[in-house]
Design a protein around this motif. Structure first.
Motif, short mmCIF file in Angstrom:
data_model
loop_
_atom_site.label_atom_id
_atom_site.label_comp_id
_atom_site.label_asym_id
_atom_site.label_seq_id
_atom_site.Cartn_x
_atom_site.Cartn_y
_atom_site.Cartn_z
N UNK A 198 0.84 -1.19 0.00
CA UNK A 198 0.00 0.00 0.00
C UNK A 198 0.88 1.25 0.00
N UNK A 199 0.33 2.39 -0.50
CA UNK A 199 1.12 3.62 -0.52
C UNK A 199 1.46 4.08 0.91
N UNK A 200 2.54 4.84 1.05
CA UNK A 200 2.92 5.35 2.38
C UNK A 200 1.97 6.48 2.77
N UNK A 201 1.35 6.37 3.89
CA UNK A 201 0.45 7.43 4.35
C UNK A 201 1.28 8.60 4.87
N UNK A 202 1.00 9.82 4.41
CA UNK A 202 1.87 10.95 4.79
C UNK A 202 1.63 11.50 6.20
N UNK A 203 0.70 10.94 6.94
CA UNK A 203 0.53 11.38 8.33
C UNK A 203 -0.37 12.60 8.48
N UNK A 204 -1.14 12.89 7.44
CA UNK A 204 -2.00 14.09 7.45
C UNK A 204 -2.84 14.23 8.72
N UNK A 205 -3.41 13.15 9.20
CA UNK A 205 -4.34 13.25 10.34
C UNK A 205 -3.68 13.05 11.71
N UNK A 206 -2.36 12.86 11.71
CA UNK A 206 -1.66 12.71 13.00
C UNK A 206 -1.90 13.94 13.86
N UNK A 207 -2.31 13.74 15.08
CA UNK A 207 -2.45 14.86 16.01
C UNK A 207 -3.62 15.78 15.73
N UNK A 208 -4.49 15.43 14.78
CA UNK A 208 -5.60 16.32 14.46
C UNK A 208 -6.72 16.29 15.49
N UNK A 209 -6.97 15.08 16.02
CA UNK A 209 -8.07 14.93 16.98
C UNK A 209 -7.57 14.24 18.23
#
Ligand code: GLU
Length: 277
Positions: free
Chosen positions: A129-140
């Protein structure tokens, strides 16, 4: 009677017919359990409600029996037994989700498929699978969620850290979190626990001492080692089998109907030929 503490497992998913690759991996698993005088468990990995079908679960048992495989615990063994189908084991996965949430390694991810296609970098390995860039880390704030349903939940990998293990067939294996694989899903928005979480919970709870699986899952093993660590559980040992490929070199998948155990058997192959092909 099993004399030894070795516990192995066969863990097919009833999402299609078993193929030559499954047959060989399961044969190896059974052979290793027998050689150790151990116990072999059959676990039905039927978590995905869209893809799992009861008719494939019965076909898989029939095919495993035809191949000459026997197991000591699990479906078709007779007598009372704990649930060996993943869809009956949800409470265990939920308990693990809570522990992981409390230890701060999980976060809810609201990225859509489209967001992911735009943001994620392509994997080095075409099968992955593609590497997830961490966009939602620490958002909630993950601790405000009492239940995982409604969001995709990701495991935050320790960026740049090495994950190593000694494979019993392939020797030393080393992966780098954040480079070889990114933050991965452990619970799906449609309230289905992901394979990575369920398999760790089950292998630990069933006290599996050795996991025999295909080499396509080497990186998944590395992901799972991170889950074991976060749960404070000692991982089992691992033995990754060679993959079976078709005549054009493509790894066998459930769509290779012609190489399914069922079709090979119908066209006159013996079980011996299937496991030795
Ligand atoms: N159900 C998984 C599969 O069929 C099991 C893989 C494993 O051995 O962990 O791919």
């Amino acid at each position: 009677m099993a004399s030894n503490s070795y516990r192995g497992r066969l863990a097919p998913s009833p999402t299609g017919l078993l193929h030559l690759g499954h047959a060989q991996t399961f044969w190896t698993a059974a052979e290793r359990a027998a050689r150790h005088g151990g116990t072999l468990i059959l676990r039905n990995e039927d978590l995905d409600p869209q893809r799992s079908r009861p008719e494939f679960a019965s076909a898989m048992i029939e095919d495993l029996r035809w191949l000459g495989l026997r197991w000591n615990e699990g479906p078709d063994c007779g007598g009372p037994h704990p649930p060996y189908s993943q869809n009956q084991r949800r409470s265990l996965y939920l308990e693990a989700w809570r522990k992981l949430r409390d230890s701060g390694v999980l976060y809810p991810c609201t990225c859509s498929r489209k967001d992911l296609a735009q943001a994620a970098s392509a994997p080095n390995d075409v099968d992955d699978e593609p590497l997830y860039p961490g966009t939602c880390r620490g958002r909630m704030d993950a601790s405000s969620f009492q239940h995982p349903a409604g969001e995709n939940w990701r495991f935050r990998v320790p960026e740049g850290e090495g994950v190593c293990f000694e494979d019993l067939r392939l020797g030393h294996q080393a992966f780098i979190a954040g480079r070889d694989f990114g933050d991965f899903i452990i619970w799906r928005r449609d309230d289905v626990p992901a394979y990575q979480l369920a398999v760790v919970v089950d292998d630990a709870e069933m006290q599996i001492t050795e996991v025999v699986r295909g080499a396509d899952l080497l990186k998944s093993t590395a992901r799972q080692i991170l889950i074991y660590r976060a749960l404070g559980i000692e991982p089992p040992q691992f033995y990754h089998c060679d993959l079976v490929r078709d005549e054009s070199g493509v790894r066998l998948a459930k769509r290779h109907d012609a190489l399914s155990v069922r079709r090979l058997r119908e066209s006159g192959w013996t079980s011996e030929q299937v496991v030795r092909a």
